[in-house]
Design an enzyme around this catalytic site. Structure first.
Site, PDB file in Angstrom:
ATOM      1  N   ASN A 151       0.816  -1.230   0.000  1.00 26.33           N
ATOM      2  CA  ASN A 151       0.000   0.000   0.000  1.00 26.33           C
ATOM      3  C   ASN A 151       0.846   1.277   0.000  1.00 26.33           C
ATOM      4  OD1 ASN A 151       0.726  -0.671   2.660  1.00 26.33           O
ATOM      5  ND2 ASN A 151      -0.931   0.576   3.479  1.00 26.33           N
ATOM      6  N   GLU A 249       3.359  -5.689  12.236  1.00 27.24           N
ATOM      7  CA  GLU A 249       2.429  -4.556  12.040  1.00 27.24           C
ATOM      8  C   GLU A 249       1.340  -5.052  11.118  1.00 27.24           C
ATOM      9  OE1 GLU A 249       2.605  -1.789  13.609  1.00 27.24           O
ATOM     10  OE2 GLU A 249       4.586  -2.117  14.482  1.00 27.24           O
ATOM     11  N   CYS A 283      -3.260   1.504   6.329  1.00 25.61           N
ATOM     12  CA  CYS A 283      -3.662   0.733   7.517  1.00 25.61           C
ATOM     13  C   CYS A 283      -4.264   1.655   8.572  1.00 25.61           C
ATOM     14  CB  CYS A 283      -2.468  -0.020   8.078  1.00 25.61           C
ATOM     15  SG  CYS A 283      -1.046   1.040   8.363  1.00 25.61           S
ATOM     16  N   GLU A 462       7.166   0.018  16.165  1.00 23.65           N
ATOM     17  CA  GLU A 462       8.203   0.589  15.321  1.00 23.65           C
ATOM     18  C   GLU A 462       8.366   2.051  15.717  1.00 23.65           C
ATOM     19  OE1 GLU A 462       6.592  -0.250  11.359  1.00 23.65           O
ATOM     20  OE2 GLU A 462       7.877  -2.021  11.278  1.00 23.65           O
TER      21      GLU A 462
HETATM   22  P1  NDP Z   1       0.081  -9.421   2.911  1.00 23.59           P
HETATM   23  O1  NDP Z   1       0.046  -9.939   4.294  1.00 23.59           O
HETATM   24  O2  NDP Z   1      -0.608 -10.175   1.851  1.00 23.59           O
HETATM   25  O3  NDP Z   1       1.580  -9.263   2.403  1.00 23.59           O
HETATM   26  C1  NDP Z   1       2.552  -8.523   3.113  1.00 23.59           C
HETATM   27  C2  NDP Z   1       3.918  -9.024   2.727  1.00 23.59           C
HETATM   28  O4  NDP Z   1       4.077 -10.364   3.190  1.00 23.59           O
HETATM   29  C3  NDP Z   1       4.144  -9.077   1.219  1.00 23.59           C
HETATM   30  O5  NDP Z   1       5.489  -8.780   0.936  1.00 23.59           O
HETATM   31  C4  NDP Z   1       3.831 -10.510   0.912  1.00 23.59           C
HETATM   32  O6  NDP Z   1       4.398 -10.958  -0.262  1.00 23.59           O
HETATM   33  C5  NDP Z   1       4.424 -11.211   2.105  1.00 23.59           C
HETATM   34  N1  NDP Z   1       3.901 -12.547   2.345  1.00 23.59           N
HETATM   35  C6  NDP Z   1       2.734 -13.091   1.911  1.00 23.59           C
HETATM   36  N2  NDP Z   1       2.625 -14.369   2.342  1.00 23.59           N
HETATM   37  C7  NDP Z   1       3.732 -14.625   3.068  1.00 23.59           C
HETATM   38  C8  NDP Z   1       4.198 -15.771   3.786  1.00 23.59           C
HETATM   39  N3  NDP Z   1       3.506 -16.910   3.842  1.00 23.59           N
HETATM   40  N4  NDP Z   1       5.375 -15.682   4.427  1.00 23.59           N
HETATM   41  C9  NDP Z   1       6.088 -14.540   4.408  1.00 23.59           C
HETATM   42  N5  NDP Z   1       5.716 -13.436   3.734  1.00 23.59           N
HETATM   43  C10 NDP Z   1       4.547 -13.475   3.079  1.00 23.59           C
HETATM   44  O7  NDP Z   1      -0.421  -7.931   3.007  1.00 23.59           O
HETATM   45  P2  NDP Z   1      -0.706  -6.938   1.811  1.00 23.59           P
HETATM   46  O8  NDP Z   1       0.529  -6.771   1.001  1.00 23.59           O
HETATM   47  O9  NDP Z   1      -1.967  -7.371   1.156  1.00 23.59           O
HETATM   48  O10 NDP Z   1      -0.924  -5.564   2.576  1.00 23.59           O
HETATM   49  C11 NDP Z   1      -2.129  -5.154   3.097  1.00 23.59           C
HETATM   50  C12 NDP Z   1      -2.187  -5.436   4.574  1.00 23.59           C
HETATM   51  O11 NDP Z   1      -1.121  -4.780   5.243  1.00 23.59           O
HETATM   52  C13 NDP Z   1      -3.449  -4.893   5.208  1.00 23.59           C
HETATM   53  O12 NDP Z   1      -3.972  -5.854   6.089  1.00 23.59           O
HETATM   54  C14 NDP Z   1      -2.960  -3.695   5.995  1.00 23.59           C
HETATM   55  O13 NDP Z   1      -3.757  -3.351   7.080  1.00 23.59           O
HETATM   56  C15 NDP Z   1      -1.612  -4.140   6.411  1.00 23.59           C
HETATM   57  N6  NDP Z   1      -0.793  -2.985   6.759  1.00 23.59           N
HETATM   58  C16 NDP Z   1      -0.478  -2.765   8.070  1.00 23.59           C
HETATM   59  C17 NDP Z   1       0.249  -1.652   8.439  1.00 23.59           C
HETATM   60  C18 NDP Z   1       0.633  -1.418   9.865  1.00 23.59           C
HETATM   61  O14 NDP Z   1       1.524  -0.602  10.087  1.00 23.59           O
HETATM   62  N7  NDP Z   1       0.042  -2.068  10.835  1.00 23.59           N
HETATM   63  C19 NDP Z   1       0.666  -0.661   7.433  1.00 23.59           C
HETATM   64  C20 NDP Z   1       0.292  -0.996   6.096  1.00 23.59           C
HETATM   65  C21 NDP Z   1      -0.424  -2.119   5.781  1.00 23.59           C
HETATM   66  P3  NDP Z   1       3.525 -10.948  -1.604  1.00 23.59           P
HETATM   67  O15 NDP Z   1       3.003  -9.577  -1.789  1.00 23.59           O
HETATM   68  O16 NDP Z   1       4.530 -11.309  -2.589  1.00 23.59           O
HETATM   69  O17 NDP Z   1       2.452 -11.945  -1.401  1.00 23.59           O
END
Ligand code: NDP
Length: 481
Positions: A151, A249, A283, A462
């Site tokens: 995002n 996070e 988020c 963080e």
């Molecule tokens: P995901 O959980 O799908 O992916 C996050 C990262 O994890 C990506 O790089 C993804 O790779 C990787 N990933 C996916 N599956 C695995 C696995 N099994 N093992 C290790 N890594 C993995 O989240 P999104 O990218 O869809 O992001 C949106 C989410 O992030 C929302 O829920 C949002 O709320 C949260 N978010 C939280 C924030 C916070 O500070 N709390 C800030 C911003 C977002 P790939 O993309 O290649 O699948």
């Protein structure tokens, strides 16, 4: 066609199996680059490079770390236009947002932690009458893993890498497969900035392959992850039994509470932003708006009037308020929640549909900013994270009721309160179950403050020294004299 490469051992290299997959531009639906489909072999290569680089990097002077990181800051600043265009194309966000927020913040993250490490200190504890003194040292951990979401691609990627490097660790980082482009451009800049080979490694690919390999690697001692709650659960189920340090996070479903004594103009203006900035894909967005009943209609009328003026357009259009959502899957997910809202008895007050643009964006993934009322606070649409341009309006009668509804989800990342009554503001802030509370503002960030969530929004904090503490191990040394 652009072929992205991994940064391993200071070189830009192809993935070991020479396999790639498509990277889409959300505004057009077209494939515009190829992403390395890396796997555990690439992570092993990156690990070897990072392990080799660790002894030297962890012993460099703070001055050298500061200077190297500041060179990268200047390079990000010099490449502001290129990086902003790349982020907008890769993510679908309006170019003006990438230029104003994402890219400056990426530079700021390195600048902040380059400075912070020069101010990072540890404690000593004198034991009166015992002729004993303890001092604590904070040592870098070794090779650490950073996994980030799509995002705020470069913004969140650098938010992890910068403190990890500043603290003296070597890093293996994986950007989201959905938005890898600016992380690739950062690889080029990191080489130019002169980071020693192997200090920063960036490996592209699927979460279930590359992210999983980082999580499972026995030599990677800490994982800083930002992403969805379900992915966080998977990562922690693998990493926790290996006793890795974990910072998670995760998702949010943040309440935005408007009391009757709020400054209505400010509350409405900022709530439009906190609802729809970055197409609602932050988020911290306040996706559940609770409004005290006596001002419900007034708030609703002004809010809808402002929302109706938002322009959904090509992200390249400088007038665009909302660009495309990040992917076809996400587009379908958000639309399915709008459908669910109707099934759950919601009334669409504004938006509710996909947007069909003309010209180059005719196949892009655009959705109208959508405002829904009439839903129970505990229905799925009000409980589950949609992470798109969709907000709900719900009236409340008492402070207790507002708090009950605000705290009713599994999440606890951020909350916003609008009131001119200082006592009420403090009282409600204290009772909100969330890691961050904004009063009469939203997304105002001082990078020194702790950042993170409670409940299923995450574990750990963080920001500022919290991040430097995460990326170091404390060791207490006790001396009798
Ligand atoms: P995901 O959980 O799908 O992916 C996050 C990262 O994890 C990506 O790089 C993804 O790779 C990787 N990933 C996916 N599956 C695995 C696995 N099994 N093992 C290790 N890594 C993995 O989240 P999104 O990218 O869809 O992001 C949106 C989410 O992030 C929302 O829920 C949002 O709320 C949260 N978010 C939280 C924030 C916070 O500070 N709390 C800030 C911003 C977002 P790939 O993309 O290649 O699948």
């Amino acid at each position: 066609m652009i072929y992205l490469k991994n940064l391993i051992g200071g070189e830009l290299i192809e993935p070991s199996k020479k396999q790639y997959f498509d990277n889409f531009e959300p505004a057009t639906g077209n494939v515009y680059s190829q992403i390395p489909d890396s796997d555990a072999d690439d992570i092993q290569l990156a690990y070897q490079a990072a392990e080799k680089a660790f002894p030297e990097w962890s012993n460099t002077s703070l001055d050298f770390r500061f200077e190297t990181m500041m060179k990268l800051v200047r390079l990000i600043e010099q490449n502001h236009k290129k990086l902003s265009e790349a982020e907008s194309m890769d993510n679908g966000k309006p170019i003006k947002l990438a230029a104003k927020v994402d890219i400056p913040r990426a530079a700021q993250n390195f600048k902040f932690f380059a400075n912070a490490i020069t101010q990072f200190a540890s404690e000593s504890h004198n034991m009166p009458g015992e002729e004993t003194i303890n001092y604590t040292v904070r040592q870098p951990i070794g090779v650490v893993g950073c996994i980030s979401p799509w995002n705020l691609p470069l913004y969140l990627f650098t938010w992890k890498i910068a403190p990890a490097l500043a603290a003296g660790n070597t890093v293996i980082a994986k950007p989201s497969e959905v938005t890898p482009y600016t992380a690739y451009l950062l690889s080029e800049l990191a080489i130019e900035a002169g980071f020693p080979k192997g200090v920063l490694n960036i490996v592209h690919g699927l979460g279930q392959k590359v992210g999983d390999a980082i999580t499972r690697h026995p030599g990677i001692k800490a994982i800083s992850f930002t992403g969805g709650t379900s992915t966080g659960k998977i990562i922690s189920s693998i990493a926790a039994p290996m006793f890795k340090k974990l910072s998670l996070e995760l998702g949010g479903k943040n309440p935005n509470i408007i009391f009757a004594d709020a400054n209505l103009d400010n509350a409405v203006r900022t709530s439009v932003l906190s609802s729809f900035a970055n197409q609602g894909q932050i988020c911290l967005c306040g996706s559940r708006i609770f409004i005290e009943r006596s001002i419900y209609e007034d708030f609703k009328t002004s809010f809808i009037a402002k929302v109706n003026k938002l322009k959904v357009a090509d992200p390249k259009d400088p007038e665009s308020s909302l660009g495309a959502v990040v992917s076809k899957d996400h587009f379908e997910k958000v639309l399915s929640y709008i459908q669910l809202a109707k099934e759950e008895g919601g009334k669409i007050l504004s938006g509710g549909n996909a947007v069909q643009l003309d010209g180059r964006c005719e196949n892009g993934w655009f959705i109208e900013p959508t405002v829904i009322e009439g839903l129970e606070y505990n229905c799925r649409v009000q409980q589950e994270e949609i992470f798109g341009p969709v907000v709900t309006l719900t009236p409340f009668d008492t402070e207790e009721e507002a708090l009950m509804m605000a705290n009713s989800t599994e999440y606890g990342l951020a909350a916003t309160i609008w009131t001119e009554n200082i006592n009420k503001a403090h009282r409600v802030a204290a009772k909100l179950q969330s890691g961050i509370v904004w009063i009469n503002c939203w997304l105002v960030r001082d990078l020194r403050t702790p950042f993170g969530g409670v409940k299923n929004s995450g574990v750990g904090r963080e920001g500022g020294f919290e991040a430097l503490k995460f990326f170091t191990e404390s060791k207490n040394i006790c001396i009798k004299y």
